[in-house]
Design an enzyme around this catalytic site. Structure first.
Site, PDB file in Angstrom:
ATOM      1  N   GLU A 169      -4.252   1.420  -7.095  1.00 57.84           N
ATOM      2  CA  GLU A 169      -3.872   3.008  -6.758  1.00 57.84           C
ATOM      3  C   GLU A 169      -3.116   3.642  -7.071  1.00 57.84           C
ATOM      4  OE1 GLU A 169      -6.088   1.057  -3.608  1.00 57.84           O
ATOM      5  OE2 GLU A 169      -4.254   0.832  -2.276  1.00 57.84           O
ATOM      6  N   HIS A 205       0.807  -1.339   0.218  1.00 54.49           N
ATOM      7  CA  HIS A 205       0.137   0.253   0.111  1.00 54.49           C
ATOM      8  C   HIS A 205       0.559   0.823   0.248  1.00 54.49           C
ATOM      9  CE1 HIS A 205      -2.621   3.181   1.534  1.00 54.49           C
ATOM     10  NE2 HIS A 205      -3.758   1.615   0.651  1.00 54.49           N
TER      11      HIS A 205
HETATM   12  P1  PGA Z   1      -9.388   6.102   0.373  1.00 55.98           P
HETATM   13  O1  PGA Z   1      -7.889   4.805   0.284  1.00 55.98           O
HETATM   14  O2  PGA Z   1     -11.143   4.944  -0.407  1.00 55.98           O
HETATM   15  O3  PGA Z   1      -9.570   6.483   1.439  1.00 55.98           O
HETATM   16  O4  PGA Z   1      -8.959   7.154  -0.886  1.00 55.98           O
HETATM   17  C1  PGA Z   1      -8.344   4.044  -0.232  1.00 55.98           C
HETATM   18  C2  PGA Z   1      -6.667   3.425  -0.474  1.00 55.98           C
HETATM   19  O5  PGA Z   1      -6.023   3.788  -0.284  1.00 55.98           O
HETATM   20  O6  PGA Z   1      -7.055   1.911  -0.105  1.00 55.98           O
END
Ligand code: PGA
Length: 231
Positions: A154, A86
């Site tokens: 992401e 992440h």
């Molecule tokens: P968010 O986070 O939905 O708050 O943008 C997503 C993530 O970091 O997995």
């Protein structure tokens, strides 16, 4: 097949009351999403029969690693999934691709299902370097690994910002990621998914699910997202 919904609760929930309230409000949909709670409350979710994952863990076998949490222990209490790579962990805890690779191996050895998070920063996005960055992250994180994993795309600039790529951009990136694998890899999208934009994001044809952070901390929002993604 319905989409995978992952609720990454990050470090948002801090009290037993918050956690109990969350569990009560979501028990009716507990089979429809995977929750990644604070590790302190992992057992509580497991006791209530939620499908659980963890947000990180040690790369090491059990042993002299003060403060670290063993994958073996997490598996033993009932965790099924693990998020690795992440961007908040890469940034705040200085995890590099080599360490992520070691953690993926450790998790797979303990039969946890791995969700590898990858994504580009705003500068790379603006310079059209997204695909190069993602390919590099995948190759390094998965070096010498043949077992199947799940990818969550992401974009760093989309996490917690309320911004998202366009549907066409997500579709293009997801199909690019899939082209790098010799199996039918599942690719999720994460970054500011909310009850406001889920109808639109759910139209991206090749996305296999969503990783949701902030919006997943509000039970009503998460339930709406699940309802839409199920369609
Ligand atoms: P968010 O986070 O939905 O708050 O943008 C997503 C993530 O970091 O997995």
């Amino acid at each position: 097949m319905s989409k995978m919904i992952l609720a990454n609760l990050k470090m948002y929930q801090c009290t037993k009351e918050e956690v109990n309230n969350y569990i009560n409000k979501l028990k009716g949909v507990k089979n429809k999403f995977i929750v990644f709670p604070s590790v302190i409350y992992l057992e509580k979710f497991i006791q209530n029969n939620f499908i659980c994952g963890v947000q990180n863990a040690s790369a090491h076998d059990p042993g002299p690693y003060t403060s670290e949490i063993s994958v073996h222990a997490l598996k033993n209490i009932g965790a099924k999934y693990i998020l690795l790579g992440h961007s908040e962990v890469r940034q705040n805890m200085s995890e590099d691709d080599e360490l992520i690779n070691a953690k993926i191996k450790q998790a797979l050895n303990n039969k946890l299902k791995v969700i590898l998070c990858i994504g580009e920063n705003l500068e790379a996005y603006n310079q059209s370097q997204t695909k190069n960055i993602l390919k590099n992250q995948i190759l390094k994180a998965l070096k010498n690994i043949t077992e199947e994993i799940i990818i969550s795309y992401e974009p760093i600039w989309a996490i917690g910002t309320g911004k998202t790529p366009t549907n066409n951009e997500i579709e293009d990136i997801v199909s690019y990621i899939k082209s790098l694998f010799d199996y039918d890899v599942k690719v999720l999208y994460g970054g500011s998914v909310s009850e406001q934009n889920i109808n639109q994001l759910n139209l991206v044809p090749n996305v296999d699910g969503f990783l949701i952070g902030k919006a997943a901390t509000t039970p009503g929002s998460l339930i709406k997202i699940i309802e839409v993604a199920e369609k």
